[in-house]
Design a protein around this motif. Structure first.
Motif, PDB file in Angstrom:
ATOM      1  N   LEU A 123      42.459  -4.178  43.296  1.00 52.83           N
ATOM      2  CA  LEU A 123      42.011  -2.813  43.024  1.00 52.83           C
ATOM      3  C   LEU A 123      41.348  -2.661  41.657  1.00 52.83           C
ATOM      4  CD1 LEU A 123      44.928  -0.700  44.518  1.00 52.83           C
ATOM      5  CD2 LEU A 123      42.563  -0.745  45.309  1.00 52.83           C
ATOM      6  N   TYR A 124      41.752  -3.448  40.671  1.00 52.60           N
ATOM      7  CA  TYR A 124      41.189  -3.278  39.336  1.00 52.60           C
ATOM      8  C   TYR A 124      39.753  -3.773  39.216  1.00 52.60           C
ATOM      9  CZ  TYR A 124      45.911  -2.056  37.881  1.00 52.60           C
ATOM     10  OH  TYR A 124      47.145  -1.445  37.765  1.00 52.60           O
ATOM     11  N   TYR A 125      39.251  -4.416  40.248  1.00 53.72           N
ATOM     12  CA  TYR A 125      37.830  -4.766  40.269  1.00 53.72           C
ATOM     13  C   TYR A 125      36.961  -3.526  40.461  1.00 53.72           C
ATOM     14  CZ  TYR A 125      37.932  -9.919  40.426  1.00 53.72           C
ATOM     15  OH  TYR A 125      38.050 -11.250  40.114  1.00 53.72           O
ATOM     16  N   ASP A 126      37.536  -2.475  41.038  1.00 51.51           N
ATOM     17  CA  ASP A 126      36.779  -1.261  41.330  1.00 51.51           C
ATOM     18  C   ASP A 126      36.961  -0.272  40.183  1.00 51.51           C
ATOM     19  OD1 ASP A 126      36.171   1.458  42.427  1.00 51.51           O
ATOM     20  OD2 ASP A 126      35.767   0.302  44.256  1.00 51.51           O
ATOM     21  N   HIS A 127      35.928  -0.118  39.371  1.00 48.49           N
ATOM     22  CA  HIS A 127      36.038   0.708  38.170  1.00 48.49           C
ATOM     23  C   HIS A 127      36.215   2.193  38.497  1.00 48.49           C
ATOM     24  CE1 HIS A 127      35.281  -2.783  35.776  1.00 48.49           C
ATOM     25  NE2 HIS A 127      34.086  -2.975  36.288  1.00 48.49           N
ATOM     26  N   HIS A 128      35.660   2.631  39.617  1.00 52.08           N
ATOM     27  CA  HIS A 128      35.853   4.029  39.987  1.00 52.08           C
ATOM     28  C   HIS A 128      37.318   4.303  40.299  1.00 52.08           C
ATOM     29  CE1 HIS A 128      35.311   7.981  41.717  1.00 52.08           C
ATOM     30  NE2 HIS A 128      35.903   7.571  42.829  1.00 52.08           N
ATOM     31  N   VAL A 129      37.940   3.404  41.032  1.00 52.47           N
ATOM     32  CA  VAL A 129      39.356   3.571  41.379  1.00 52.47           C
ATOM     33  C   VAL A 129      40.216   3.558  40.116  1.00 52.47           C
ATOM     34  CG1 VAL A 129      41.330   2.518  42.549  1.00 52.47           C
ATOM     35  CG2 VAL A 129      39.121   2.646  43.712  1.00 52.47           C
ATOM     36  N   THR A 130      39.996   2.585  39.239  1.00 51.47           N
ATOM     37  CA  THR A 130      40.832   2.482  38.047  1.00 51.47           C
ATOM     38  C   THR A 130      40.638   3.673  37.112  1.00 51.47           C
ATOM     39  OG1 THR A 130      39.161   1.095  36.944  1.00 51.47           O
ATOM     40  CG2 THR A 130      40.940  -0.023  38.116  1.00 51.47           C
ATOM     41  N   SER A 131      39.457   4.287  37.143  1.00 49.32           N
ATOM     42  CA  SER A 131      39.219   5.449  36.281  1.00 49.32           C
ATOM     43  C   SER A 131      40.061   6.648  36.699  1.00 49.32           C
ATOM     44  CB  SER A 131      37.734   5.827  36.305  1.00 49.32           C
ATOM     45  OG  SER A 131      37.377   6.446  37.537  1.00 49.32           O
ATOM     46  N   LEU A 132      40.576   6.626  37.922  1.00 46.53           N
ATOM     47  CA  LEU A 132      41.388   7.727  38.429  1.00 46.53           C
ATOM     48  C   LEU A 132      42.880   7.548  38.139  1.00 46.53           C
ATOM     49  CD1 LEU A 132      39.763   8.011  41.972  1.00 46.53           C
ATOM     50  CD2 LEU A 132      39.264   9.446  39.985  1.00 46.53           C
ATOM     51  N   CYS A 133      43.265   6.344  37.739  1.00 46.95           N
ATOM     52  CA  CYS A 133      44.687   6.001  37.665  1.00 46.95           C
ATOM     53  C   CYS A 133      45.321   6.412  36.340  1.00 46.95           C
ATOM     54  CB  CYS A 133      44.871   4.507  37.883  1.00 46.95           C
ATOM     55  SG  CYS A 133      44.288   3.948  39.498  1.00 46.95           S
ATOM     56  N   HIS A 134      46.511   6.985  36.447  1.00 46.03           N
ATOM     57  CA  HIS A 134      47.276   7.393  35.278  1.00 46.03           C
ATOM     58  C   HIS A 134      48.317   6.344  34.892  1.00 46.03           C
ATOM     59  CE1 HIS A 134      45.905  11.091  37.338  1.00 46.03           C
ATOM     60  NE2 HIS A 134      45.616  11.472  36.115  1.00 46.03           N
ATOM     61  N   ILE A 135      48.834   5.649  35.880  1.00 52.61           N
ATOM     62  CA  ILE A 135      49.781   4.559  35.650  1.00 52.61           C
ATOM     63  C   ILE A 135      49.235   3.319  36.344  1.00 52.61           C
ATOM     64  CG2 ILE A 135      52.119   3.699  36.049  1.00 52.61           C
ATOM     65  CD1 ILE A 135      53.100   6.578  36.015  1.00 52.61           C
ATOM     66  N   LYS A 136      49.102   2.227  35.590  1.00 52.49           N
ATOM     67  CA  LYS A 136      48.545   0.986  36.132  1.00 52.49           C
ATOM     68  C   LYS A 136      49.565  -0.135  36.007  1.00 52.49           C
ATOM     69  CE  LYS A 136      43.935   2.340  34.494  1.00 52.49           C
ATOM     70  NZ  LYS A 136      42.826   1.979  33.583  1.00 52.49           N
ATOM     71  N   LEU A 137      49.868  -0.757  37.129  1.00 50.49           N
ATOM     72  CA  LEU A 137      50.856  -1.829  37.170  1.00 50.49           C
ATOM     73  C   LEU A 137      50.206  -3.118  37.672  1.00 50.49           C
ATOM     74  CD1 LEU A 137      53.608   0.313  38.911  1.00 50.49           C
ATOM     75  CD2 LEU A 137      53.474  -0.189  36.464  1.00 50.49           C
ATOM     76  N   PHE A 138      50.678  -4.248  37.146  1.00 53.83           N
ATOM     77  CA  PHE A 138      50.155  -5.543  37.581  1.00 53.83           C
ATOM     78  C   PHE A 138      51.320  -6.494  37.773  1.00 53.83           C
ATOM     79  CE2 PHE A 138      48.111  -9.625  37.497  1.00 53.83           C
ATOM     80  CZ  PHE A 138      46.826  -9.409  37.995  1.00 53.83           C
ATOM     81  N   PHE A 139      51.513  -6.936  39.028  1.00 56.13           N
ATOM     82  CA  PHE A 139      52.604  -7.842  39.368  1.00 56.13           C
ATOM     83  C   PHE A 139      52.214  -9.290  39.075  1.00 56.13           C
ATOM     84  CE2 PHE A 139      54.381  -4.204  41.160  1.00 56.13           C
ATOM     85  CZ  PHE A 139      55.621  -4.453  41.725  1.00 56.13           C
ATOM     86  N   LEU A 140      53.150 -10.009  38.453  1.00 57.06           N
ATOM     87  CA  LEU A 140      52.975 -11.415  38.125  1.00 57.06           C
ATOM     88  C   LEU A 140      53.996 -12.263  38.886  1.00 57.06           C
ATOM     89  CD1 LEU A 140      52.717 -11.071  34.236  1.00 57.06           C
ATOM     90  CD2 LEU A 140      50.800 -11.394  35.813  1.00 57.06           C
ATOM     91  N   LEU A 141      53.624 -13.517  39.133  1.00 58.28           N
ATOM     92  CA  LEU A 141      54.525 -14.461  39.800  1.00 58.28           C
ATOM     93  C   LEU A 141      54.017 -15.858  39.475  1.00 58.28           C
ATOM     94  CD1 LEU A 141      56.981 -14.163  41.772  1.00 58.28           C
ATOM     95  CD2 LEU A 141      55.390 -14.616  43.638  1.00 58.28           C
ATOM     96  N   SER A 142      54.922 -16.816  39.377  1.00 60.63           N
ATOM     97  CA  SER A 142      54.497 -18.191  39.105  1.00 60.63           C
ATOM     98  C   SER A 142      53.730 -18.752  40.297  1.00 60.63           C
ATOM     99  CB  SER A 142      55.714 -19.077  38.822  1.00 60.63           C
ATOM    100  OG  SER A 142      56.465 -19.291  40.015  1.00 60.63           O
ATOM    101  N   LYS A 143      52.936 -19.763  40.045  1.00 65.37           N
ATOM    102  CA  LYS A 143      52.144 -20.371  41.114  1.00 65.37           C
ATOM    103  C   LYS A 143      53.039 -20.930  42.213  1.00 65.37           C
ATOM    104  CE  LYS A 143      48.573 -23.849  42.025  1.00 65.37           C
ATOM    105  NZ  LYS A 143      47.685 -24.889  41.435  1.00 65.37           N
ATOM    106  N   ASP A 144      54.090 -21.632  41.836  1.00 69.87           N
ATOM    107  CA  ASP A 144      54.976 -22.234  42.842  1.00 69.87           C
ATOM    108  C   ASP A 144      55.658 -21.168  43.696  1.00 69.87           C
ATOM    109  OD1 ASP A 144      54.328 -24.769  42.023  1.00 69.87           O
ATOM    110  OD2 ASP A 144      56.121 -25.042  40.770  1.00 69.87           O
ATOM    111  N   ALA A 145      56.126 -20.103  43.050  1.00 68.18           N
ATOM    112  CA  ALA A 145      56.785 -19.036  43.800  1.00 68.18           C
ATOM    113  C   ALA A 145      55.810 -18.355  44.741  1.00 68.18           C
ATOM    114  CB  ALA A 145      57.399 -18.022  42.846  1.00 68.18           C
ATOM    115  N   CYS A 146      54.603 -18.111  44.256  1.00 65.80           N
ATOM    116  CA  CYS A 146      53.573 -17.475  45.082  1.00 65.80           C
ATOM    117  C   CYS A 146      53.227 -18.349  46.280  1.00 65.80           C
ATOM    118  CB  CYS A 146      52.333 -17.218  44.231  1.00 65.80           C
ATOM    119  SG  CYS A 146      50.945 -16.496  45.138  1.00 65.80           S
ATOM    120  N   LYS A 147      53.045 -19.628  46.034  1.00 64.00           N
ATOM    121  CA  LYS A 147      52.689 -20.556  47.119  1.00 64.00           C
ATOM    122  C   LYS A 147      53.802 -20.624  48.158  1.00 64.00           C
ATOM    123  CE  LYS A 147      50.713 -25.182  47.746  1.00 64.00           C
ATOM    124  NZ  LYS A 147      50.270 -26.413  47.035  1.00 64.00           N
TER     125      LYS A 147
END
Length: 209
Positions: free
Chosen positions: A116-140
């Motif tokens: 979603l953060y690739y879309d600048h119009h969408v991000t311009s509307l957001c008041h709270i922005k969250l980004f989930f992280l995970l290790s490569k092994d866990a994700c795989k």
């Protein structure tokens, strides 16, 4: 809020109005790594705020036979890690339809999506922005358990999923200094409670202003 669960980069959450009713809504963007727990957490948050609206980027994927997909003949699959695989025009339109209406119960819009953060119009509307992280092994490991349609999961992950995530993470964090990092490997209940507390605080602040 549990330290180490949500790592605050900055507490400045600025939204941009594009219509006269946007300011009535609190818009929360939940994005980040695939299989990081975004959708599970967002569904739980949605249930805790009756009357809220949830829009999922996954629901805007192009049909499997859409010619706009980038085909991967060597894998017998298509590249679903691209924004061009998503009908973002339709999603932006649906977001605007929500923001243009009044909601006396709970004017909370939750946006769930892996890019979603690739879309600048969408991000311009957001008041709270969250980004989930995970290790490569866990994700795989989670991808292996979840995806059963992809003929060669490991090659697809190494060649497309992970490189696309690294590019997205760099762009998302570099372009959004107000984003809050979430440990996708943490307990889901704790994650949900922390995010809900953040939302309630923002709602309370709005009511007092």
């Amino acid at each position: 809020m549990s330290a180490g669960r949500l790592l605050l980069l900055a507490l400045v959450c600025v939204g941009a109005s594009v219509t006269t009713t946007v300011s009535d809504w609190l818009v929360v963007c939940v994005s980040g790594i695939t299989c990081g727990g975004k959708s599970t957490a967002t569904r739980s948050i949605h249930l805790k705020f009756p009357g809220s609206v949830l829009l999922r980027q996954d629901d805007y994927y192009l049909a499997d036979d859409d010619p706009r997909h980038e085909q991967l003949p060597e894998l017998g699959w298509r590249n679903r890690e691209l924004m061009t695989s998503i009908d973002m025009s339709r999603m932006r339109n649906d977001i605007q339809l929500v923001l243009n209406r009044k909601n006396a119960t709970m004017p909370l819009l939750l946006l769930d999506g892996f890019q979603l953060y690739y879309d600048h119009h969408v991000t311009s509307l957001c008041h709270i922005k969250l980004f989930f992280l995970l290790s490569k092994d866990a994700c795989k490991g989670r991808r292996r358990r979840r995806n059963r349609r992809i003929p060669d999961i490991d090659r697809y992950f190494e060649g497309y999923v992970w490189p696309a995530y690294l590019r997205y993470r760099e762009a998302a964090l570099g372009g959004n200094p107000d984003v809050v990092l979430v440990d996708g490997g943490a307990d889901n209940t704790t994650i949900v409670e922390d995010i809900c507390a953040r939302i309630r605080q923002r709602i309370q602040t709005r009511r007092l202003s």
